[in-house]
Design a protein around this motif. Structure first.
Motif, PDB file in Angstrom:
ATOM      1  N   ARG A 209       0.786  -1.277  -0.093  1.00 31.03           N
ATOM      2  CA  ARG A 209       0.190  -0.236  -0.068  1.00 31.03           C
ATOM      3  C   ARG A 209       0.851   1.091  -0.044  1.00 31.03           C
ATOM      4  O   ARG A 209       0.621   2.391  -0.737  1.00 31.03           O
ATOM      5  N   ASP A 246      -2.023 -11.884  -2.177  1.00 24.83           N
ATOM      6  CA  ASP A 246      -2.405 -11.156  -1.426  1.00 24.83           C
ATOM      7  C   ASP A 246      -1.797  -9.664  -1.623  1.00 24.83           C
ATOM      8  O   ASP A 246      -2.117  -8.856  -1.458  1.00 24.83           O
ATOM      9  N   ARG A 249      -3.006  -8.049  -4.634  1.00 26.49           N
ATOM     10  CA  ARG A 249      -4.265  -7.367  -4.393  1.00 26.49           C
ATOM     11  C   ARG A 249      -4.218  -6.117  -3.655  1.00 26.49           C
ATOM     12  O   ARG A 249      -5.057  -5.206  -3.858  1.00 26.49           O
ATOM     13  N   ALA A 250      -3.213  -6.317  -2.368  1.00 21.07           N
ATOM     14  CA  ALA A 250      -3.037  -5.177  -2.040  1.00 21.07           C
ATOM     15  C   ALA A 250      -2.562  -3.674  -2.911  1.00 21.07           C
ATOM     16  O   ALA A 250      -3.193  -2.659  -2.614  1.00 21.07           O
ATOM     17  N   ASP A 253      -5.712  -2.893  -5.240  1.00 23.67           N
ATOM     18  CA  ASP A 253      -6.914  -2.261  -4.358  1.00 23.67           C
ATOM     19  C   ASP A 253      -6.406  -0.687  -3.947  1.00 23.67           C
ATOM     20  O   ASP A 253      -7.159  -0.104  -4.177  1.00 23.67           O
ATOM     21  N   THR A 254      -5.154  -0.757  -3.934  1.00 25.79           N
ATOM     22  CA  THR A 254      -4.763   0.559  -3.363  1.00 25.79           C
ATOM     23  C   THR A 254      -4.541   1.469  -4.570  1.00 25.79           C
ATOM     24  O   THR A 254      -4.951   2.787  -4.732  1.00 25.79           O
ATOM     25  N   ASN A 256      -6.464   1.287  -7.274  1.00 26.96           N
ATOM     26  CA  ASN A 256      -7.792   1.467  -7.394  1.00 26.96           C
ATOM     27  C   ASN A 256      -8.358   2.717  -6.818  1.00 26.96           C
ATOM     28  O   ASN A 256      -9.145   3.657  -7.459  1.00 26.96           O
ATOM     29  N   ASP A 257      -7.881   2.938  -5.552  1.00 26.29           N
ATOM     30  CA  ASP A 257      -8.185   4.012  -4.781  1.00 26.29           C
ATOM     31  C   ASP A 257      -7.758   5.407  -5.640  1.00 26.29           C
ATOM     32  O   ASP A 257      -8.565   6.326  -5.502  1.00 26.29           O
TER      33      ASP A 257
END
Length: 442
Positions: A209, A246, A249-250, A253-254, A256-257
């Motif tokens: 992240r 994982d 994905r981290a 997902d970050t 995408n933010d």
């Protein structure tokens, strides 16, 4: 090592000064002043259908395509015009995998210790212009601290080059393909210390992240991870998995933010599968892509950017004594030779394919040869051309480029002949317009 902004600014500004004699001859025509410019095309490549159509006239104003008129009316508004009646016009191409600050040579591995960031910045200016003149009006730079600054210099009109989506520093794990300290001796390693998320090296979900947020702070446009080992890194494995699902994905997902898409360098099957499962937008290289990976890519809509050019280039150079370090040479010989076959297999299996070369491995300006290699792999010429136009725009997530239609960016290139009938035609681009500005014309 991060590039000092001030040093880069000096380098790019000085580079502009050295290019002034050439720049004085171009751009040759400007339509962003409100004055319309007409392009009379003998043929046009319709990126939506993949067909080459007959004569058309394009009216360009304020950097956009205002009208597309079938039949090639030579008297549209009586404005300034460019005669391309003996050529095929196409949307400007996009190369989704380049490295604008470097170019492979036997000295590449030592230059990182001998040269300063300003040296690489100087070089990037020339590479950018060569890329644009070859018909590539947009690129995605997947790894390099020079690229965000070069992007800004181009956007400000200081230097000539393609529109750039810049990843900045690639994200790796310790010892991974983009670990900047691979190959350092003990003294250097102890002096510098272990790189962390700021330098693009992660080993946990929190690190992942933080690394993405650092890329946001640095001004990146896209995120790149190195999901497996690589060919040219100073490390033994070219295909071992280097991220957990994982961790991927981290990152995703970050990303995408912040509205970022994620590209994953991947050669090995397991690391590739993990990257797709973790939600990346595209797989780069994909050498050992299996049926299992292709099935998951189709389920998730993941794009494949083959970079056949880079595979062919490194396999060829691996035959030359001393071109690559001993730890790199066997990887280049083994992995590079496989990518072209993988590209053909992926196409036949229905994987979505977009255009990328990994240029910087090979010489900048030769990007269009990737089309030739794609056709050799069994990909139809029209599909290859779509991969660098409308499909590349889809990968980038933009809806205002990649086709010749009203409202689109006026990115137009032209070449003699019909590239769908003879793909070698792509090597003869002699008209280039980006954002309504003509940089090259016959």
């Amino acid at each position: 090592m991060r590039v000092p902004v001030a040093c880069l600014a000096i380098a790019l500004i000085n580079a502009v000064a050295t290019l002034q004699p050439a720049a004085a001859q171009s751009p040759a025509a400007v339509s962003d002043s409100g004055t319309p410019l007409t392009l009379h095309c003998g043929r046009v490549f319709d990126a939506r259908s993949g067909q080459v159509l007959g004569p058309h006239t394009l009216l360009v104003r304020n950097g956009r395509i205002e009208q597309v008129i079938s039949g090639g009316n030579a008297d549209v508004l009586g404005v300034e015009s460019v005669d391309l009646r003996d050529r095929t016009c196409s949307p400007g191409w996009t190369d989704l995998h380049v490295h604008m600050a470097s170019q492979s040579s036997p000295q590449s591995y030592s230059e990182g210790f001998r040269l300063d960031p300003v040296d690489f910045a100087y070089r990037s200016v020339g590479y950018a212009r060569k890329t644009l003149m070859a018909g590539f009006t947009s690129v995605r730079d997947l790894g390099g601290e020079v690229a965000p600054h070069l992007r800004d210099a181009i956007n400000q009109g200081l230097v000539e080059g393609p529109r750039i989506w810049a990843a900045g520093k690639s994200i790796a794990t310790t010892g991974g393909h983009a670990d900047p300290t691979n190959g350092y001796n003990d003294a250097l390693s102890h002096l510098i210390g272990p790189p962390g998320p700021t330098e693009g090296v992660i080993n946990s979900l929190d690190d992942a992240r933080q690394a993405v947020r650092q890329r946001y702070k640095d001004g990146s446009d896209v995120i790149k991870i190195t999901a497996t080992g690589g060919v040219l890194s100073y490390a033994k494995s070219g295909d071992a998995p280097q991220f957990t699902v994982d961790e991927v994905r981290a990152v995703v997902d970050t990303a995408n933010d912040y509205g970022y898409r994620v590209a994953a360098h991947a050669h090995g099957e397991e690391g590739m599968y993990r990257a797709v499962a973790g939600g990346v937008t595209s797989i780069e290289h994909g050498t050992y892509m299996s049926d299992r990976v292709m099935k998951l890519m189709k389920e998730k809509g993941t794009w494949y950017v083959p970079t056949v050019y880079a595979g062919r280039f490194v396999a060829d150079k691996a035959r030359i004594d001393g071109y690559f370090p001993d730890v790199v040479r066997p990887k280049a010989a083994r992995i590079g030779a496989l990518i072209q076959d993988t590209a053909g297999k992926a196409y036949r299996n229905g994987v979505k394919i977009a255009f990328g070369t990994d240029m910087g491995v090979g010489p900048h300006g030769d990007n269009a040869r990737e089309f030739v290699y794609m056709v050799e792999a069994g990909i139809p010429a029209a599909v290859a051309l779509q991969s660098a136009t409308i499909r590349a725009a889809e990968v980038l997530g933009v809806d205002d480029q990649g086709e010749l239609a009203p409202g689109m960016r006026a990115d137009v290139i032209a070449m003699p002949g019909n590239p769908v009938e003879n793909i070698e035609t792509v090597m003869a681009v002699d008209f280039v317009m980006k954002d309504g500005v003509v940089y090259r014309k016959p």
